[in-house]
Design an enzyme around this catalytic site. Structure first.
Site, PDB file in Angstrom:
ATOM      1  N   GLU A 816       0.837  -1.197   0.000  1.00  0.00           N
ATOM      2  CA  GLU A 816       0.000   0.000   0.000  1.00  0.00           C
ATOM      3  C   GLU A 816       0.879   1.256   0.000  1.00  0.00           C
ATOM      4  OE1 GLU A 816      -3.121   0.081   2.935  1.00  0.00           O
ATOM      5  OE2 GLU A 816      -3.441   2.236   2.702  1.00  0.00           O
ATOM      6  N   ARG A 894      -7.426   2.725  14.141  1.00  0.00           N
ATOM      7  CA  ARG A 894      -8.329   1.587  13.922  1.00  0.00           C
ATOM      8  C   ARG A 894      -8.230   0.595  15.082  1.00  0.00           C
ATOM      9  NH1 ARG A 894     -11.663  -1.107  10.072  1.00  0.00           N
ATOM     10  NH2 ARG A 894     -11.394   0.433   8.434  1.00  0.00           N
ATOM     11  N   GLU A1275     -10.656  -8.035   4.972  1.00  0.00           N
ATOM     12  CA  GLU A1275      -9.998  -8.040   6.276  1.00  0.00           C
ATOM     13  C   GLU A1275     -10.826  -8.648   7.404  1.00  0.00           C
ATOM     14  OE1 GLU A1275      -7.552  -4.032   6.541  1.00  0.00           O
ATOM     15  OE2 GLU A1275      -9.443  -3.730   5.510  1.00  0.00           O
TER      16      GLU A1275
END
Ligand SMILES: Cc1cc2nc3c(=O)[nH]c(=O)nc-3n(C[C@H](O)[C@H](O)[C@H](O)COP(=O)(O)OP(=O)(O)OC[C@H]3O[C@@H](n4cnc5c(N)ncnc54)[C@H](O)[C@@H]3O)c2cc1C
Ligand code: FES
Ligand code: FES
Length: 1343
Positions: A816, A894, A1275
């Site tokens: 990423e 997160r 995920e």
């Protein structure tokens, strides 16, 4: 040194005869190669010279199997043609003279005919990113060439050396199960409530229809080249000379001995599985290599009066087959050692290694963790050694090894043969091995143990206990053995033996390899197992002859050898509604659209692009220090390496050296100071990969060391954080604790994780020659970010750079942001040289430089009521971010959004610190901090359960979110499916009855304990950085009616392109076959978000739908004018009317507006839910565990494609299983990563997935928030593997209870054999106490 060696080699070369021709066949075509370089291996030749890029390079060290090819040759030893799977990455080209090589391209293609092994893996959904697929295809192909009717066990064994990071293996095994007679369906017989036949309402369509598969037809296989079949290769010495190395293949022993006398420094090479590794990874150079594979004495076998004699070059596969023959023929008492060797060979590497590796290579490597040497020493094998003019036979004992990787052989001597002895009546032999992973892993500790009794008694006459992993060489417990001679084999002896072993087999607390307490305990545990199994055998063999102590029934479990349980699986999902139109395949289990090409090797990955004209290759020069000032860089030796063009540093950057993601805190090349081992300092550009890599290793950098910070603990004590702490608070924490009946406190450390995508980072940068334009082909999840960062570094506007991505061989978050550390360097090289430049990182460099999942430390204080209701949670989270921030602040956010998992917590306070350390920057990894946050949540939940004594399922369910609840981050819970998933999983797993069965099992057995756990998950769908929740698409319709679809997401195995084609197909109302996606490119869809956060289908699917709707509106008049017409007629009519047939689409997720500082607004569009129940069995003596069964219920809304979604569930689960039980990155206290490849870093293998693996997609669960009612799936399921972690913990609780230890204990992640064994406290662990922390420097540290 390097240059001097080369010069002396050049002089020697000039005196030697010309190089011979190498003759072999590739896919039926004869290849005659003059001037073969002995350093060249088969994979490089296939890929670079022959353009056969189907064979993939995953690791270069024999550990992943993606490079598997079949080698066929006439074996003089066996008098027949043999076919064997081998690793092309380790096979020296020189070793292939007169062989036939078959690659994945040689057995079938989409253009001609598919081979059934290719068709079945693809159609059974066993190919996701596809990078591993050719390797699996070739392993099974070779098996079928040797055995047309394999059993499932044989298929599983054959795949021991093949790794897949995407699928979770289940679909691969199921696809290949169709070659066997076995079925994984229980047929209504035995799978209890999960059985589709028992619960007719669960009837589910099939994921594939095996009756449609092409049958296997052996008559269609290519034949062995007659030219090779006719004659054995001529018996003459062959010489191949390269730039630095000469390869000599003599044909007689005397010639070999003469050569060894002349070149005492020469290496003998058979399988090259050791020498290949040394040359590649340890920078060793052996100018002369002697290949003894055609020397009769080293390649023969013979049964003698005392045993079986094997030539030292006999392969392990061959030795295994000979020993098995002997075991089948001879009485059991004679073959005790043979059976032990066979048991050890079962777990020795994978078949590709065993097929080429020689027994002599194993002995002579003298590795302290060799699997065979402890057996050979304990059994007293005889070795024949020869040098010119002399031969001697020695008994193999510990004196054979004179030091670390040293033996008593003189440099002129070679090992000719080894004799493995028979045993006699009253003589017993056992072997044990414990590794991190059962399949294809080297030992942590192993041993060979032999005892012989005085006739008619149980009095010890001879005893040999020989260990690997307990010192720098194979060691024998001589003192212990000596003391026990003449003693009865009884409890007293056991106790004496254990205390003697504990004092004899000591290890320094700083011993290389670490795990000191575990290794010492294992040495006793193995003896305990040996003791019991000998007692058992004595009882069986001499019952009534003399007194043998009986074994209490509950102890028997210690003696059972590990056996694999037969695998089975069920996949349940809701089919598409019966009234859905046939062209609409949304909801159908359509195979991944590239899977057939992936299975034939036709699918192109970045490094498969054909070489460009004048292309150059790049290799990185990286820091060996964690924190230091660069004093000097000496490139003088590097620049002398042939073919080197230039060396690049920060000075060569035309634009900005400064880069970054959330913060601008990175540089392309280190500027003066290095801040981690692996920090990129410079790069060498050369004509070939080999030259670039040799030159990179020759660059000398000197440093002035600075103090590094490596661990979270060090960061805490130095207050080294990237940004101020993040805080998330809701309710009133003090009041909450006031309402609590009890409070628990504790902490857990969660180790990091390496992405281990099978395709490493790769970039090819091609300058376009005009206006500073450059095309960058990159294996990235973020084409737009690559474009922007490369432009910044080159000092050009983004419109000059095009980033193109065809597909990735796996990403998982690792590509990423970190892909730009390579693409920027390669782009600078292309700019500087004005030539195309390529670099595919080798696995070790990739692992060293690119970072992984953030390790976390979580501290908790939790208040709960008598009922089990949680009322207050106070958490502190620390994540090890590494040397730059990268995405770690978002990851921490997160983690904090998920620190309550699926539970309603009225009062909570979380504080998070992103620790700044001198490790390579950690980064996104599937789950993005969510799994770490949730593991911390389940750890405090487990602590509450342990302390309250309430049933685990009851407490967890009591606290689950209900419809309408408000989360602690202010989000109202809507369409909450967690309780639905929970109830269904409780039922399908038969939780309550299995809980009873597990408890009963644990009452019966002392040394094996089972554990059971059911764990929920809830995962927020959306990027938490709100601006990223946007996507674009571009749809072109051509005049023939075909559609070219482009969107912003990259295909990395998850099947995004397949789902997007399905979406477009429904939106346009045309069949999938009319739609094509060619690639992802910044030239077609701009400003795209990374393919991440599980929402690529949601975002891009909506953008595609939007574009398709625009086009449909434009076509509407033409449809209306010709309602019975066909699609292409409407399209053509529109074209003739000058209507645009191209449309862009766009989507932004509505209503996302979370404000972190105020804890207000909406963070996630919706949540994906899931529940898993897992059962494990732990071997309390070794820390080994088996995953017996997992049942998953996952809410994916209305699945766009159930096959792909189940693939994501299983693949994520397998990755989570690795994270929580297996994968351990190990660092030195100075920040050096030890684990840099599959040899040392173990991702799950096929044998690690649960033997029973049932996945059910929740029915009737439409999601109004995403495309066609689907849900994010990439995920969310990963965390469900925590059910295995907590099942292990449950088993450990039982083991500790059996030792009378009831207090709570800490179990950090991953739950490795080391941690499990040490937690299963007993008398043996007590005999091996750990050294006092702080009194020594450990070999490795927890970061
Ligand atoms: C992926 C992988 C997995 C592995 N797994 C295991 C494992 O599970 N257990 C384990 O024990 N090992 C393992 N190994 C190590 C290795 O495979 C074995 O040691 C193997 O037996 C070496 O044999 P070879 O023929 O390939 O050796 P080579 O690399 O060809 O040679 C090894 C060394 O032995 C010397 N040598 C070879 N033959 C002679 C001879 N006749 N006389 C004198 N010297 C000689 C060579 O000069 C060289 O120094 C693994 C290796 C790899 C790459
Ligand atoms: S690339 Fe050869 S085994 Fe991994
Ligand atoms: S499909 Fe196996 S590694 Fe991706």
């Amino acid at each position: 040194m390097l240059i001097a060696q080369k010069m002396s080699h050049d002089m020697e070369n000039s005196m030697m005869p010309e190089s011979d021709e190498l003759v072999f066949f590739v896919n039926g075509r004869k290849v005659v190669e003059r001037n073969v370089d002995p350093e060249l291996n088969l994979i490089t030749y296939l890929r670079r010279k022959l353009g056969l890029t189907g064979t993939k390079l995953g690791c270069g060290e024999g550990g992943c199997g993606s490079c598997t090819v079949m080698i066929s040759k006439y074996s003089p030893l066996q008098g027949k043609i043999v076919h064997m799977a081998v690793n092309a990455c380790l096979a020296p080209l020189c070793s292939l003279h007169h062989t036939a090589v078959t690659t994945v391209e040689g057995i079938g293609s989409t253009g001609t005919q598919l081979h059934p092994v290719q068709e079945r893996i693809a159609k059974a959904h066993g190919s996701q990113c596809g990078f591993c697929t050719p390797g699996f295809v070739m392993s099974v192909y070779t098996l079928l060439r040797n055995n047309l009717n394999p059993t499932m066990e044989e298929i599983e064994d054959t795949l021991q050396g093949n790794l897949c990071r995407c699928t979770g293996y289940r679909p691969i095994l199921e696809g290949y199960r169709t070659f066997t007679q076995s079925s994984s369906c229980c047929g209504g017989a035995g799978d209890g409530r999960n059985c589709c036949k028992v619960q007719p309402n669960k009837k589910s369509p099939k994921l594939f229809e095996s009756s449609e598969f092409k049958p296997l037809d052996p008559t269609q296989e290519p034949i062995f080249p007659p030219e090779l079949a006719l004659s054995e290769s001529p018996r003459r010495t062959l010489v191949f000379r390269g730039e630095r190395v000469t390869w000599i293949q003599p044909t007689t022993l005397s010639e070999l001995l003469a050569l060894k006398a002349k070149h005492p420094e020469a290496r003998l090479v058979v399988g090259n599985t050791e020498v290949g590794i040394e040359m590649k990874f340890k920078n060793m150079l052996y100018p002369v290599i002697l290949a003894p594979t055609r020397i009769p004495e080293l390649n023969s076998t013979q049964r003698t009066e005392t045993g079986i004699l094997f030539g030292a070059a006999c392969t392990l596969t061959y030795i295994g087959s000979m020993l098995k023959e002997a075991v089948d023929e001879l009485p059991g008492y004679r073959t005790e050692v043979f059976r032990a060797v066979l048991e050890q060979l079962r777990w020795f590497a994978g078949q590709q290694i065993r097929n080429v590796a020689a027994v002599g290579g194993n002995i002579m490597t003298a590795s302290p963790i060799s699997d065979l040497n402890p057996l050979f020493v304990a059994s007293g094998c005889l070795l024949t050694l020869a040098s010119q003019g002399s031969t001697r036979v020695v008994r193999m004992d510990v004196d054979f090894f004179t030091g670390y990787r040293k033996t008593m052989l003189s440099p002129q001597e070679v090992l000719v043969s080894v004799e493995i002895p028979y045993t006699r009546k009253g003589e017993y032999f056992s072997t044990f091995k414990q590794a991190q992973r059962r399949e294809d892993d080297i030992a942590i500790v192993n041993c060979g143990m032999r005892v012989a009794f005085r006739e008619g008694t149980s009095v010890v006459e001879e005893l040999e206990l020989s260990y690997g992993g307990m010192g720098p060489t194979t060691v024998s417990a001589k003192k212990t053995c000596q003391e026990l001679l003449g003693k009865q084999w009884n409890k007293e002896l056991l106790q004496r033996a254990c205390s003697l072993l504990a004092s004899e087999l000591t290890l320094s607390p700083s011993a290389p390899g670490g795990m000191v307490q575990f290794r010492r305990t294992l040495s006793l545990s193995f003896f305990f197992k040996f003791y019991l199994s000998v007692l058992q055998k004595l009882g069986q063999d001499f019952k009534g002859d003399f007194q043998v102590e009986s074994i209490p029934p509950e102890q028997i479990s210690a003696t059972e050898l590990f056996h694999k349980d037969p695998t089975s699986s069920v996949q349940l999902f809701q089919g598409a509604p019966p009234d859905q139109v046939p062209t609409d395949v949304v909801g159908h289990p359509l195979p991944h659209l590239s899977s057939l090409k992936q299975a034939t090797g036709e699918a192109i990955y970045c490094d498969d692009l054909p070489r460009f004209e004048k292309e150059l290759y790049l290799a990185l020069v990286t820091s060996t220090e964690a924190h230091a000032q660069i004093s000097s860089i000496d490139t003088s030796q590097a620049l002398k390496v042939p073919g080197v063009t230039c060396f690049l540093t920060a000075k060569d950057i035309p634009g900005s050296n400064v880069t970054g993601h959330i913060a601008m805190d990175e540089t392309v090349f280190a500027d003066d100071v290095v801040t981690c081992v692996g920090h990129i300092i410079g790069a060498v550009v050369a004509d070939t990969e080999a030259h670039a890599q040799i030159a990179a290793k020759a660059v000398k950098v000197t440093y002035k060391k600075l103090k590094p910070i490596i661990t979270i603990q060090e960061a805490i004590s130095h207050r080294s954080f990237h940004i101020p702490p993040l805080k998330l608070e809701n309710g009133n924490i003090e009041q909450g604790f006031g309402q609590a009946d009890d409070i628990v406190e504790g902490e857990i450390h969660i180790g990091g994780q390496e992405h281990f995508y099978l395709e490493t980072h790769c970039t090819v940068a091609v300058p376009r020659g005009e206006d500073g334009e450059m095309e960058v082909f990159s294996s990235t999840q973020s084409p737009s970010e690559t474009q922007v960062i490369v432009a910044k570094v080159l000092g050009v506007p983004a419109n000059k750079i095009v980033c193109r991505v065809k597909r990735l061989g796996g990403g998982f978050g690792g590509k990423e942001s970190r892909s730009t550390i390579l693409s920027t360097v390669v782009a600078v090289a292309a700019y500087k040289t004005k030539r195309p430049v390529r670099c595919a990182l080798s696995r070790d460099v990739d692992m060293l430089v690119s970072g992984g999942r953030n390790p976390f430390l979580g501290r908790y204080k939790v208040g709960y009521q008598k009922s089990g209701k949680i009322v207050a949670v106070d958490l502190t989270l620390y994540c090890n971010a590494g040397n730059t921030l990268d995405l770690s602040s978002s990851i921490l956010e997160r983690a904090m959004f998920h620190m309550g998992n699926s539970y309603k917590i009225p009062n909570i306070r979380g504080i998070g610190y992103p620790c700044k350390t001198n490790l390579p920057s950690n980064t996104a990894f599937r789950g993005f901090g969510g799994p770490q946050g949730m593991l911390i949540a389940e750890t405090w939940m487990d602590a509450v359960i342990q302390k309250s004594g309430l049933p685990a399922d009851q407490v967890r369910k009591l606290n689950l979110y209900q419809e309408g609840d408000i989360t602690y981050f202010s989000q109202k819970m809507e369409d909450v499916n967690i309780v639905k998933c929970w109830d269904e999983c409780m039922e399908s797993s038969s939780y309550h009855s299995r809980r009873k069965a597990v408890d009963e099992f644990n009452r019966q057995y002392r040394w094996k304990k089972r554990g059971l756990a059911i764990i929920p998950t809830m995962f927020g769908a959306s990027f938490t950085a709100t601006f990223l929740n946007q996507a674009g698409a571009l749809v072109h319709i051509y005049t023939d009616g075909s559609v070219l679809l482009t969107h912003g997401g990259t295909e990395m195995g998850q099947g995004l392109h397949t789902k997007m084609v399905q979406v477009a197909s429904r939106a346009l109302g045309i069949p999938v076959s009319r739609i094509h996606i060619s690639e992802t490119s910044t030239a077609t869809v701009p400003n795209t978000s990374p393919t991440a956060a599980s929402v690529s289908s949601d975002l891009n699917g909506m953008a595609i739908k939007n574009a398709c709707q625009t086009l449909l509106e434009r076509l509407e008049p033409f449809k209306a004018a010709n309602p019975t017409g066909a699609w292409e007629q409407w399209v053509f009519a529109a074209y003739m009317e000058r209507v645009s047939l191209s449309a862009a689409g766009f989507y932004r997720t509505p209503d996302l507006n979370y404000n972190w500082n105020e804890n207000k607004g909406r963070a996630y569009s919706y949540f994906s839910y899931g529940v898993a129940c897992s059962e494990v069995e732990v071997d309390c003596l070794t820390g080994d565990h088996k995953n017996l069964r997992t049942d998953i219920v996952m809410d994916v809304g209305l699945s766009l494609n159930p096959a792909l979604d189940i693939g994501q569930v299983e693949g994520a689960f397998a990755q989570g299983l690795g994270l929580f039980t297996l994968e351990e990155l190990r660092y030195s206290p100075d920040g050096v990563l030890y684990t840099r490849g599959p040899g040392t870093y173990k991702i799950p293998a096929a044998g690690d997935i649960p033997a029973k693996f049932n996945v059910s997609l929740l029915r009737e669960a439409p999601n109004k928030k995403a495309i066609y009612s689907s849900k994010a799936v990439g995920e969310p399921p990963l965390f469900l593997a925590a059910s295995i972690f907590f099942a292990i913990k449950d088993a450990i609780v039982a083991a500790r209870a059996a030792s009378g230890v009831m207090e709570p204990f800490r179990l950090d992640s991953p739950a490795t054999p080391d941690r499990i064994r040490v937690a299963c406290v007993d008398a043996l662990t007590e005999m091996c106490p750990p050294a006092e922390p702080g009194t020594f420097t450990p070999w490795n540290v927890e970061v």
